[in-house]
Write a protein that holds these residues in place. Structure first.
Motif, PDB file in Angstrom:
ATOM      1  N   ARG A  11      39.833  29.784  49.545  1.00 46.41           N
ATOM      2  CA  ARG A  11      40.849  31.539  48.299  1.00 46.41           C
ATOM      3  C   ARG A  11      41.455  30.816  47.472  1.00 46.41           C
ATOM      4  O   ARG A  11      41.400  32.322  46.610  1.00 46.41           O
ATOM      5  N   HIS A  12      42.278  30.274  47.389  1.00 47.41           N
ATOM      6  CA  HIS A  12      43.355  29.705  46.897  1.00 47.41           C
ATOM      7  C   HIS A  12      43.029  28.754  45.599  1.00 47.41           C
ATOM      8  O   HIS A  12      43.526  29.063  44.848  1.00 47.41           O
ATOM      9  N   ASN A  13      42.333  28.434  45.461  1.00 44.97           N
ATOM     10  CA  ASN A  13      41.646  27.329  44.755  1.00 44.97           C
ATOM     11  C   ASN A  13      40.180  27.990  44.243  1.00 44.97           C
ATOM     12  O   ASN A  13      39.826  26.921  43.305  1.00 44.97           O
ATOM     13  N   SER A  14      39.944  29.009  44.643  1.00 46.10           N
ATOM     14  CA  SER A  14      38.157  28.789  44.203  1.00 46.10           C
ATOM     15  C   SER A  14      38.434  29.672  42.561  1.00 46.10           C
ATOM     16  O   SER A  14      39.943  30.666  42.407  1.00 46.10           O
ATOM     17  N   VAL A  20      34.078  36.062  44.165  1.00 44.14           N
ATOM     18  CA  VAL A  20      33.004  37.026  43.872  1.00 44.14           C
ATOM     19  C   VAL A  20      32.051  36.806  45.259  1.00 44.14           C
ATOM     20  O   VAL A  20      31.581  37.623  45.145  1.00 44.14           O
ATOM     21  N   LYS A  21      31.602  36.186  44.587  1.00 47.91           N
ATOM     22  CA  LYS A  21      30.157  34.847  45.306  1.00 47.91           C
ATOM     23  C   LYS A  21      30.611  34.649  46.960  1.00 47.91           C
ATOM     24  O   LYS A  21      29.715  35.341  47.697  1.00 47.91           O
ATOM     25  N   LEU A  22      32.085  34.452  47.158  1.00 45.87           N
ATOM     26  CA  LEU A  22      31.823  34.058  48.451  1.00 45.87           C
ATOM     27  C   LEU A  22      32.340  35.454  49.526  1.00 45.87           C
ATOM     28  O   LEU A  22      32.401  35.746  50.290  1.00 45.87           O
ATOM     29  N   PHE A  23      32.455  36.916  48.361  1.00 44.28           N
ATOM     30  CA  PHE A  23      32.478  37.709  49.222  1.00 44.28           C
ATOM     31  C   PHE A  23      31.746  38.647  49.482  1.00 44.28           C
ATOM     32  O   PHE A  23      31.371  39.032  50.474  1.00 44.28           O
ATOM     33  N   LEU A  24      30.894  38.828  48.472  1.00 45.08           N
ATOM     34  CA  LEU A  24      29.138  38.580  48.489  1.00 45.08           C
ATOM     35  C   LEU A  24      28.564  38.618  49.995  1.00 45.08           C
ATOM     36  O   LEU A  24      27.811  38.923  50.283  1.00 45.08           O
ATOM     37  N   GLU A  25      28.807  36.990  50.431  1.00 42.66           N
ATOM     38  CA  GLU A  25      28.146  36.691  51.078  1.00 42.66           C
ATOM     39  C   GLU A  25      28.289  36.660  52.180  1.00 42.66           C
ATOM     40  O   GLU A  25      27.898  36.821  52.957  1.00 42.66           O
ATOM     41  N   ARG A  30      38.729  38.891  52.641  1.00 41.85           N
ATOM     42  CA  ARG A  30      40.278  37.681  52.373  1.00 41.85           C
ATOM     43  C   ARG A  30      39.681  37.239  50.849  1.00 41.85           C
ATOM     44  O   ARG A  30      40.541  37.324  50.113  1.00 41.85           O
ATOM     45  N   TYR A  31      38.873  37.421  50.670  1.00 46.78           N
ATOM     46  CA  TYR A  31      38.373  36.909  49.004  1.00 46.78           C
ATOM     47  C   TYR A  31      38.263  38.146  48.266  1.00 46.78           C
ATOM     48  O   TYR A  31      38.583  37.690  47.500  1.00 46.78           O
ATOM     49  N   PHE A  32      38.725  39.319  48.190  1.00 45.47           N
ATOM     50  CA  PHE A  32      38.521  40.168  48.261  1.00 45.47           C
ATOM     51  C   PHE A  32      40.466  40.541  47.237  1.00 45.47           C
ATOM     52  O   PHE A  32      40.307  40.762  46.706  1.00 45.47           O
ATOM     53  N   GLU A  33      41.383  40.395  48.251  1.00 41.80           N
ATOM     54  CA  GLU A  33      42.154  40.498  48.399  1.00 41.80           C
ATOM     55  C   GLU A  33      43.610  39.571  47.646  1.00 41.80           C
ATOM     56  O   GLU A  33      44.299  39.811  46.932  1.00 41.80           O
ATOM     57  N   LYS A  34      42.795  38.273  47.787  1.00 44.70           N
ATOM     58  CA  LYS A  34      42.769  37.168  46.841  1.00 44.70           C
ATOM     59  C   LYS A  34      42.722  38.017  45.088  1.00 44.70           C
ATOM     60  O   LYS A  34      43.406  37.703  44.184  1.00 44.70           O
ATOM     61  N   LEU A  35      41.038  38.182  44.381  1.00 47.01           N
ATOM     62  CA  LEU A  35      40.808  38.889  43.237  1.00 47.01           C
ATOM     63  C   LEU A  35      41.845  39.825  43.005  1.00 47.01           C
ATOM     64  O   LEU A  35      42.767  40.417  42.115  1.00 47.01           O
ATOM     65  N   LYS A  71      30.565  47.954  43.525  1.00 43.90           N
ATOM     66  CA  LYS A  71      30.032  47.396  42.437  1.00 43.90           C
ATOM     67  C   LYS A  71      30.677  46.586  42.576  1.00 43.90           C
ATOM     68  O   LYS A  71      29.414  44.969  41.522  1.00 43.90           O
ATOM     69  N   MET A  72      30.208  45.194  43.378  1.00 50.31           N
ATOM     70  CA  MET A  72      30.517  43.616  43.168  1.00 50.31           C
ATOM     71  C   MET A  72      29.273  43.267  43.073  1.00 50.31           C
ATOM     72  O   MET A  72      28.899  42.322  42.785  1.00 50.31           O
ATOM     73  N   ASP A  73      28.730  43.848  44.024  1.00 47.63           N
ATOM     74  CA  ASP A  73      26.593  43.789  43.989  1.00 47.63           C
ATOM     75  C   ASP A  73      26.382  43.852  42.334  1.00 47.63           C
ATOM     76  O   ASP A  73      25.467  42.979  42.252  1.00 47.63           O
TER      77      ASP A  73
END
Length: 195
Positions: A11-14, A20-25, A30-35, A71-73
């Motif tokens: 989350r912090h170093n991507s 986006v890829k991690l969130f979709l998978e 938490r991945y979206f929150e980082k964005l 729309k993320m996908d």
């Protein structure tokens, strides 16, 4: 490393695109929150620059991120996330402004921010620019003209990215940018004359 440490590291170093890829998978918020952490203030500033109403800009920022979840996908892996997000932001704000079909009253009057946040001064060759006249000139432009100038000079988007946002050819964007710059200069010099 245990899984939670790996997730935290990711989350912090991507990069944005990796998040986006991690969130979709994983569908892990938490991945979206980082964005959201990285971009919410920038999106808010962009909304504010077009809408000129702080509370509406806040609402629009939340709308943009809500729209983003759905729309993320559709995000293309070879694209730059920030360009894609700002394109969604501009389109959302412009749709709102067009649907209102009226000028929005300026509530936010900080001209100092123009110097710090905007590189719109690059339109002028002069060393000194009267900020009050510049603000007046910007207020006289159409929404499309302002959006083009902001995307090019504030966001430093490429002609190609602007063309995708406006669904125009690159040559049409270049022509519109040239006209928008000329309108801004004309309005600016008119404002200087009548000070």
């Amino acid at each position: 490393m245990v899984k939670s440490q790996l997730d935290n590291y990711a989350r912090h170093n991507s990069t944005d695109e990796e998040l986006v890829k991690l969130f979709l998978e994983s569908q892990d918020n938490r991945y979206f929150e980082k964005l959201y952490e990285r971009y919410s203030f920038k999106v808010y500033q962009k909304c504010l620059s077009l809408i000129k109403d702080a509370s509406k800009a806040e609402d629009l920022t939340h709308d943009v991120f809500l729209k983003l979840i759905f729309k993320m996908d559709t995000f293309k892996e070879d694209a730059k996330f920030s360009t894609w997000l700002f394109s969604i932001t501009y389109n959302h704000c412009m749709d709102l402004l067009r649907s209102n079909k009226k000028r929005v009253v300026t509530v936010y009057e900080e001209t100092a921010d123009l110097v710090d946040d905007y590189d719109i001064l690059a339109v002028f060759e002069a060393d000194e620019v009267n900020m009050q006249s510049l603000k007046h000139a910007l207020d006289q432009l159409t929404l499309d003209d302002k959006a083009l100038l902001f995307m090019k000079y504030m966001d430093d988007l490429s002609i190609r990215d602007i063309a995708k946002t406006f669904k125009l050819t690159e040559s049409a964007v270049k022509m519109r940018l040239m006209r928008s710059r000329e309108k801004l200069k004309r309005k600016y010099y008119e404002a200087l004359l009548f000070q």
